[in-house]
Scaffold this active site. Structure first.
Site, PDB file in Angstrom:
ATOM      1  N   ASP A 290       0.861  -1.178   0.000  1.00  0.00           N
ATOM      2  CA  ASP A 290       0.000   0.000   0.000  1.00  0.00           C
ATOM      3  C   ASP A 290       0.903   1.236   0.000  1.00  0.00           C
ATOM      4  OD1 ASP A 290      -2.173   1.690  -0.010  1.00  0.00           O
ATOM      5  OD2 ASP A 290      -3.276   0.604   1.521  1.00  0.00           O
TER       6      ASP A 290
HETATM    7  C1  NOJ Z   1      -4.055   3.943   0.054  1.00  0.00           C
HETATM    8  C2  NOJ Z   1      -5.228   3.010   0.134  1.00  0.00           C
HETATM    9  O1  NOJ Z   1      -5.186   2.279   1.338  1.00  0.00           O
HETATM   10  C3  NOJ Z   1      -5.326   2.044  -1.023  1.00  0.00           C
HETATM   11  O2  NOJ Z   1      -6.545   1.363  -0.948  1.00  0.00           O
HETATM   12  C4  NOJ Z   1      -5.190   2.756  -2.328  1.00  0.00           C
HETATM   13  O3  NOJ Z   1      -5.293   1.836  -3.391  1.00  0.00           O
HETATM   14  C5  NOJ Z   1      -3.856   3.489  -2.366  1.00  0.00           C
HETATM   15  N1  NOJ Z   1      -3.812   4.456  -1.282  1.00  0.00           N
HETATM   16  C6  NOJ Z   1      -3.604   4.190  -3.697  1.00  0.00           C
HETATM   17  O4  NOJ Z   1      -4.410   5.289  -3.829  1.00  0.00           O
END
Ligand code: NOJ
Length: 785
Positions: A290
């Site tokens: 993430d």
């Molecule tokens: C953080 C989020 O937790 C995730 O779900 C997302 O895909 C990413 N940011 C990218 O935006």
């Protein structure tokens, strides 16, 4: 594809062999394809590390804004494997051209974005879509999203979020399919199919990402990013099944979660990522971290230096670093310091290259970057029609005393109260990709159109005002909060409008920005301003239909008690207004069902219908000491699976094909459902099971089948489900155990509205290799007299 669950009559668990559905160039058991192997052999260490590097090419709301000269030079030098927060066929074509023509090895780029519930045509938010209990619909909405997103050059979406969520304080409940691992698994499969189509190499297919692996929805206290302190059983029985289902459906990628479980962050969790996902399940897709999660291993306190963090993440099985810039800065040093990391680095590169190969990017790098297709693909009338149907099917009728809904044609003066009635912005929900407020058809104008015979008068009743930037999204952008201010004049105006009406549509809930990432709240009731408004409106004694707009379950016991009718309308996307009007006017009977329980109070979270019985099961009688709160009834406000209809349905003749079944056998459960009204409507027939006596205590109910069935007035249908003992197995470190003994079967209209019961006996023991909740129950329907 994975075959049917393997049930062994001996206690042996055989690792699963997953293969990517319909994908080109899939890794075989023999390893990577010749092309991938050849490329790997020609790569320098820097080029390999470059493939593992995903950087933001823009911001969530300012796409492409970071594609500066320095970023383009990095592409030419082979230092970047993927961009996120980019879009646009022409821009991405040029970027791809640089990678393919101007970098030494010509490896194409992955372009990712959070295309979560639509790209340009915004559908209901995922929790709302889940309320449709309609896998075919979810497949269709994901397909439309894929068609539009790929037309804009994208080849990777960070969706579906398959995290199970049982704590409505957690703001991200809006992004998933709710509390149940069976429903979640079926809907995860549908979405992966929709995104990836029949072949990933098709230019309208997009790489799906099942996220966030795993346990992210179990955040303590519902606080986003916080630790998940869950048992192995809960992990395997509740949180892992939708990931298994997504893997089995061929999901091309998975994203590791921010959280830790028992002190081990998923960004560096070899036991779960390598042990369970890769080795036990045989998953060979691309695993991405993430956002910035690898550097955050330092905050977790499990790495003293960035280099150690990089080594830990690689050991943990994370192939690609999302926005952390850490692999690119640190992996070289880490590998030089410890050559044991080299084969892991190669494995990670293979996963990235294989994903690119599966997408067809080596053979057709510009397949998704055609500006003419982009110009024609967005928000077409067909896509809008899907959005309207999706929005209608996601609406849940929570209460309808005295048949107040649908609105009688004789109602002439209607008061529409509450600022959400005209808030097109909130209809889009969180993660709106390229959804635009001006493309939304909000409630108020749609109502005027749908009810030409009535006089509609609107009043806000309180003042919603933008507050200072109080939060920062994951991509570092400031976010505005909306505060709702009680305003005596606005309230008095609303009450005057209500008094002059025959019926009130009271639109309350939450502004869209209260649910989503980092939107955890201790209080999940209405704001004080909306509470005051609701009380004042109800005090007039006029008939009130409450329209809820919200991204999470709300604790609204008073409203639920006092309002005669309540319609859950979530955040429904671009066709929000017309869809709600369709249901209010009775053009469509509501057929949605809650995919998540509504608590009576914020303090009752987390909660689930699938709880264990305990030694002292909750009892109404307060004289007895049982597993309950003393200040609340023992039931949820609205139960999992709940949803009313304008029709009434009668259940009869529940039958089992056999009452004795061996561990590797199956049992058919069938029931007759009759529409005993003169209204055409859908019923969601739900099948629950319980193992009343096992080696470990089992939940009082577990969903193991459902079917949304359409009925014309008076029609009856026989609905059939085929269950296998592997679906009631419980997790054990040595495999999924099937025990002999009785299994209770419950069929009904919700977890709290069971209409018929039966039981069968499992006659032999066995071990299965698939999480019980991840096994889909085949179902069918046929008309009967
Ligand atoms: C953080 C989020 O937790 C995730 O779900 C997302 O895909 C990413 N940011 C990218 O935006």
């Amino acid at each position: 594809m994975l075959r049917r669950p393997r049930v062994a009559l001996v206690a042996a668990v055989v690792g699963l062999c997953l293969s990517m559905a319909g994908s080109a160039g899939a890794q075989t058991p023999a390893g990577p394809s010749p092309r991938v192997r050849d490329l790997l052999g020609r790569m320098t260490l820097d080029e390999k590390i470059g493939q593992l590097n995903q950087i933001p090419g823009g911001r969530q709301r300012a796409l492409n804004s970071r594609l500066d000269a320095a970023a383009l030079d990095r592409v030419r030098r082979g230092e970047i494997g993927s961009f996120l927060h980019v879009a646009g066929a022409a821009q991405l074509r040029e970027l791809q051209r640089m990678a393919v023509e101007e970098s030494r090895l010509g490896v194409p780029l992955l372009f990712g974005m959070d295309v979560v519930h639509g790209y340009k045509t915004l559908f209901p938010v995922p929790l709302a879509l889940a309320a449709s209990w309609d896998p075919a619909l979810m497949e269709q909405t994901a397909r439309v999203a894929a068609v539009e997103a790929t037309a804009a050059g994208l080849n990777w979406t960070f969706s579906p979020m398959v995290d199970i969520a049982r704590d409505p304080r957690w703001g991200r409940v809006v992004e998933g399919a709710g509390e149940d691992p069976y429903l979640g698994s079926v809907l995860a499969t549908a979405q992966v199919r929709g995104y990836q189509g029949t072949s990933l190499a098709d230019p309208t297919s997009i790489l799906a990402t099942a996220k966030h692996f795993v346990g992210y929805g179990a955040a303590e206290g519902g606080r986003d990013y916080d630790s998940a302190d869950i048992t192995d059983r809960t992990l395997h029985e509740v949180y892992l099944p939708p990931f298994h289902a997504a893997a089995k459906a061929g999901a091309g990628s998975m994203m590791t979660a921010f959280n830790d479980i028992g002190g081990v962050p998923l960004t560096a969790h070899p036991a779960l990522v390598r042990g369970v996902l890769r080795d036990r399940w045989g998953y060979d897709g691309l695993i991405v971290s993430d956002w910035n999660a690898i550097p955050e291993l330092l905050n977790h306190g499990i790495a003293a230096t960035p280099q150690a963090a990089g080594a830990l993440a690689l050991r943990g099985g994370v192939d690609m670093d999302m926005a952390g810039n850490l692999y690119s800065a640190q992996l070289k040093g880490a590998v030089e310091a410890d050559s044991a990391l080299l084969p892991m680095l190669d494995q990670a590169v293979i996963a990235v290259l294989t994903a690119k190969e599966r997408l067809g990017l080596f053979d057709a790098p510009y397949g998704r970057t055609d500006p003419a297709r982009e110009a024609a693909a967005m928000l077409t009338p067909e896509h809008r029609a899907v959005a309207r149907e999706a929005a209608r099917r996601s609406i849940v009728l929570l209460k309808n005393d005295g048949g107040l809904l649908p609105l009688a044609a004789s109602v002439r003066r209607i008061a529409v109260i509450g600022a959400l009635a005209e808030d097109a912005n909130s209809s889009l929900g969180s993660w709106r990709a390229q959804g635009k407020v001006e493309d939304v058809r909000p409630l108020l104008p749609a109502l005027r159109e749908a009810l030409p015979q009535a006089t509609l008068t609107y009043a806000q009743g309180y003042r919603p005002e933008a507050a200072q930037a109080i939060a920062v999204t994951a991509s570092g952008e400031g976010a505005q909060a909306v505060v709702e201010i009680s305003d005596a004049d606005a309230l008095a105006e609303a009450v005057a409008v209500v008094r002059a009406s025959d019926l009130v549509l009271l639109v309350v809930g939450e502004h869209f920005d209260r649910s989503g990432e980092a939107r955890s709240y201790t209080d999940i009731g209405l704001s004080a301003a909306q509470d005051a408004l609701a009380a004042a409106v109800l005090d007039t004694g006029k008939p009130v239909v409450v329209l809820l707009m919200n991204g999470r379950p709300l604790a609204i016991p008073e409203l639920a008690e006092r309002a005669p009718a309540i319609l859950e309308t979530w955040f429904l996307g671009v066709e929000s207004g017309p869809a709600i009007a369709d249901v209010l006017t009775g053009r469509v009977s509501p057929g949605g069902r809650l995919p998540i329980s509504f608590p009576r109070a914020s303090g009752a979270a987390p909660l689930t219908y699938a709880h264990l019985p305990t030694g002292r099961p909750a009892a109404e009688d307060l004289v007895r000491d049982t597993a309950r709160y003393r200040d609340q009834p023992i039931t949820p406000l609205f139960a999992f699976g709940h949803g009313l209809s304008y029709a009434s349905f009668d259940y009869s003749d529940l039958r089992l094909s056999t009452t004795e079944v061996a561990a590797d056998g199956s049992v058919e459960v069938s029931v007759t459902v009759r529409n005993v009204s003169d209204v055409a409507a859908d019923e969601v027939v739900q099948l629950y099971v319980r193992d009343p006596v096992a080696a470990v205590s089992r939940p009082v109910q577990e969903l193991r089948g459902f079917r949304r069935v359409a009925f014309v007035p008076g029609e009856a249908k026989r609905v059939r489900f085929t269950l296998t003992p592997a679906q009631v197995a419980f997790w054990d470190p040595d495999g999924w155990r099937i025990q002999t003994g009785e299994i209770q079967v419950m069929v009904g209209a919700s977890s709290a509205d069971i209409r018929a019961r039966a039981a069968f006996t499992i006659t032999s023991e066995g071990v299965s290799d698939i999480p019980a909740a991840a096994i889909a129950t085949p179902s069918s329907e046929e008309p009967v007299a």
